[in-house]
Scaffold this motif. Structure first.
Motif, PDB file in Angstrom:
ATOM      1  N   LYS A 187       0.833  -1.209   0.000  1.00  0.00           N
ATOM      2  CA  LYS A 187       0.000   0.000   0.000  1.00  0.00           C
ATOM      3  C   LYS A 187       0.863   1.252   0.000  1.00  0.00           C
ATOM      4  CE  LYS A 187      -4.151  -1.800   2.297  1.00  0.00           C
ATOM      5  NZ  LYS A 187      -5.026  -1.678   3.482  1.00  0.00           N
ATOM      6  N   PHE A 188       1.951   1.214   0.773  1.00  0.00           N
ATOM      7  CA  PHE A 188       2.839   2.375   0.843  1.00  0.00           C
ATOM      8  C   PHE A 188       3.496   2.629  -0.509  1.00  0.00           C
ATOM      9  CE2 PHE A 188       7.004   4.310   1.971  1.00  0.00           C
ATOM     10  CZ  PHE A 188       6.528   5.470   2.556  1.00  0.00           C
ATOM     11  N   ARG A 189       3.921   1.562  -1.192  1.00  0.00           N
ATOM     12  CA  ARG A 189       4.538   1.734  -2.504  1.00  0.00           C
ATOM     13  C   ARG A 189       3.539   2.308  -3.496  1.00  0.00           C
ATOM     14  NH1 ARG A 189       8.974   0.061  -5.185  1.00  0.00           N
ATOM     15  NH2 ARG A 189       9.702  -1.335  -3.533  1.00  0.00           N
ATOM     16  N   ALA A 190       2.294   1.828  -3.471  1.00  0.00           N
ATOM     17  CA  ALA A 190       1.285   2.342  -4.386  1.00  0.00           C
ATOM     18  C   ALA A 190       1.004   3.819  -4.120  1.00  0.00           C
ATOM     19  CB  ALA A 190       0.002   1.521  -4.247  1.00  0.00           C
ATOM     20  N   ALA A 220      11.566  -5.000  -1.405  1.00  0.00           N
ATOM     21  CA  ALA A 220      12.230  -5.497  -2.608  1.00  0.00           C
ATOM     22  C   ALA A 220      11.289  -6.309  -3.500  1.00  0.00           C
ATOM     23  CB  ALA A 220      13.432  -6.354  -2.218  1.00  0.00           C
ATOM     24  N   ARG A 221      10.122  -6.698  -2.997  1.00  0.00           N
ATOM     25  CA  ARG A 221       9.164  -7.452  -3.800  1.00  0.00           C
ATOM     26  C   ARG A 221       8.465  -6.580  -4.847  1.00  0.00           C
ATOM     27  NH1 ARG A 221       7.281 -12.338  -1.241  1.00  0.00           N
ATOM     28  NH2 ARG A 221       8.275 -12.680   0.793  1.00  0.00           N
ATOM     29  N   HIS A 222       8.444  -5.283  -4.640  1.00  0.00           N
ATOM     30  CA  HIS A 222       7.790  -4.345  -5.563  1.00  0.00           C
ATOM     31  C   HIS A 222       6.305  -4.662  -5.733  1.00  0.00           C
ATOM     32  CE1 HIS A 222      11.250  -1.971  -7.094  1.00  0.00           C
ATOM     33  NE2 HIS A 222      11.918  -3.043  -6.717  1.00  0.00           N
ATOM     34  N   GLU A 223       5.661  -5.115  -4.673  1.00  0.00           N
ATOM     35  CA  GLU A 223       4.228  -5.386  -4.726  1.00  0.00           C
ATOM     36  C   GLU A 223       3.446  -4.098  -4.483  1.00  0.00           C
ATOM     37  OE1 GLU A 223       4.260  -9.992  -3.089  1.00  0.00           O
ATOM     38  OE2 GLU A 223       4.049  -8.350  -1.662  1.00  0.00           O
ATOM     39  N   VAL A 224       2.280  -3.994  -5.103  1.00  0.00           N
ATOM     40  CA  VAL A 224       1.407  -2.837  -4.893  1.00  0.00           C
ATOM     41  C   VAL A 224      -0.014  -3.325  -4.669  1.00  0.00           C
ATOM     42  CG1 VAL A 224       2.785  -1.182  -6.208  1.00  0.00           C
ATOM     43  CG2 VAL A 224       1.076  -2.557  -7.382  1.00  0.00           C
ATOM     44  N   VAL A 225      -0.752  -2.596  -3.845  1.00  0.00           N
ATOM     45  CA  VAL A 225      -2.152  -2.896  -3.586  1.00  0.00           C
ATOM     46  C   VAL A 225      -2.831  -1.603  -3.156  1.00  0.00           C
ATOM     47  CG1 VAL A 225      -1.777  -3.520  -1.165  1.00  0.00           C
ATOM     48  CG2 VAL A 225      -3.764  -4.435  -2.363  1.00  0.00           C
ATOM     49  N   GLY A 226      -4.090  -1.440  -3.515  1.00  0.00           N
ATOM     50  CA  GLY A 226      -4.815  -0.230  -3.173  1.00  0.00           C
ATOM     51  C   GLY A 226      -5.474  -0.322  -1.812  1.00  0.00           C
ATOM     52  N   GLN A 227      -6.099   0.797  -1.399  1.00  0.00           N
ATOM     53  CA  GLN A 227      -6.810   0.834  -0.131  1.00  0.00           C
ATOM     54  C   GLN A 227      -8.126   0.070  -0.246  1.00  0.00           C
ATOM     55  OE1 GLN A 227      -5.736   2.013   2.684  1.00  0.00           O
ATOM     56  NE2 GLN A 227      -3.872   2.995   1.939  1.00  0.00           N
ATOM     57  N   GLY A 228      -8.622  -0.401   0.893  1.00  0.00           N
ATOM     58  CA  GLY A 228      -9.888  -1.126   0.886  1.00  0.00           C
ATOM     59  C   GLY A 228     -10.281  -1.551   2.285  1.00  0.00           C
TER      60      GLY A 228
END
Length: 291
Positions: A187-190, A220-228
């Motif tokens: 979430k922080f990365r997004a 380091a995974r570079h994962e992204v997810v939005g709020q919900g």
């Protein structure tokens, strides 16, 4: 061919111009100095600002000349005080310098009296106001004891990312810490994608990378997810397991400040939250930080 100056060069020159403009607007009498008859400099002289800030004259001169020098937060704090900067000007100074303010203002413009009253009225439901960087801007009594004791934290540490990766009480209260870490980092990365050039975001990221191996691994995974909205289980040190529903209520357009609440999923959790609210009431909840 057009050449674009590096962001750091632009910031140094903006900082230099800002300091010069603030220095020139202050009359010597405002800071306890005597105006001499032969004074030609508008406002204060550079050596006077240096003296009031307890820094070297050469160093301060280089700062106004946009030299590439290191500026500590403590020195910026002293300069801000010497130049009589108000809250907005102080925030601008630290933003230009790319530094974290060691003494952030006691009030946050995003948290109005009406919003603070709403937080209090939501009790015993834990609730807080966060910005997109996960700074905790204000909170009610129950939230203040939900994952430790927020009243004991330094203002610069009132950030969910920082607490989740570094604070022992907060970490102990999260039932599934590894999964929570992955989701929070994603979430922080997004959220950070829209703020890559902002010093406050970079400062927080650098702090996390510097102290937490767990954060470095999930980042380091570079994962992204939005709020919900999602379910969350918290093991509170005072009242036991709490089964909650995490909900965001946006307080403005876009991904800005939001009111975060934790609604109980069952009657047992509601009763435990009521007990937690009674335990938390003697303390002063909701210490705000700067945005």
């Amino acid at each position: 061919m057009t050449t674009v100056a590096p962001d750091s060069d632009v910031r140094r020159h903006e900082l230099a111009e800002f300091l010069r403009s603030r220095r020139e607007r202050i009359a010597p009498e405002q800071v306890g100095l005597v105006r001499g008859q032969r004074r030609r400099t508008p406002g204060l002289r550079r050596e006077e600002v240096a003296h009031l800030s307890s820094v070297g004259v050469t160093w301060y001169t280089w700062l106004e000349q946009a030299r590439d020098i290191h500026v500590s937060a403590q020195v910026l704090d002293a300069v801000a005080r010497a130049l009589l900067l108000d809250v907005s000007e102080r925030s601008h100074l630290f933003a230009l310098a790319g530094s974290l303010d060691p003494a952030p203002p006691a009030q946050c413009p995003s948290v109005t009296p009406a919003v603070r009253a709403m937080l209090d009225q939501l009790g015993p439901i834990p609730a807080c106001v966060q910005n997109s960087r996960y700074d905790i801007l204000a909170y009610n009594a129950t939230y203040g004891r939900l994952l430790g004791n927020l009243d004991d934290k330094r203002p610069e540490d009132l950030n969910c990312m920082w607490l989740a990766f570094t604070d022992p009480q907060w970490r102990a209260a999260v039932v599934d810490l590894p999964a929570t870490h992955r989701v929070m980092a994603a979430k922080f990365r997004a959220a950070m994608a829209e703020h890559l050039g902002e010093p406050a975001w970079r400062t927080l990221l650098d702090r996390l990378v510097g102290v937490s191996a767990e954060f470095r691994e999930v980042w380091a995974r570079h994962e992204v997810v939005g709020q919900g909205t999602k379910s969350k289980d918290i093991r509170n040190a005072h009242v036991g397991l709490l089964r909650l529903e995490h909900t965001n209520l946006w307080l403005g357009p876009g991904a800005g400040p939001r009111l975060v609440s934790y609604v109980p999923r069952d009657q047992e959790t509601r009763e435990r939250l009521e007990q937690l609210e009674r335990l938390a009431e003697p303390s002063a909840a909701g210490v705000p930080v700067s945005v």
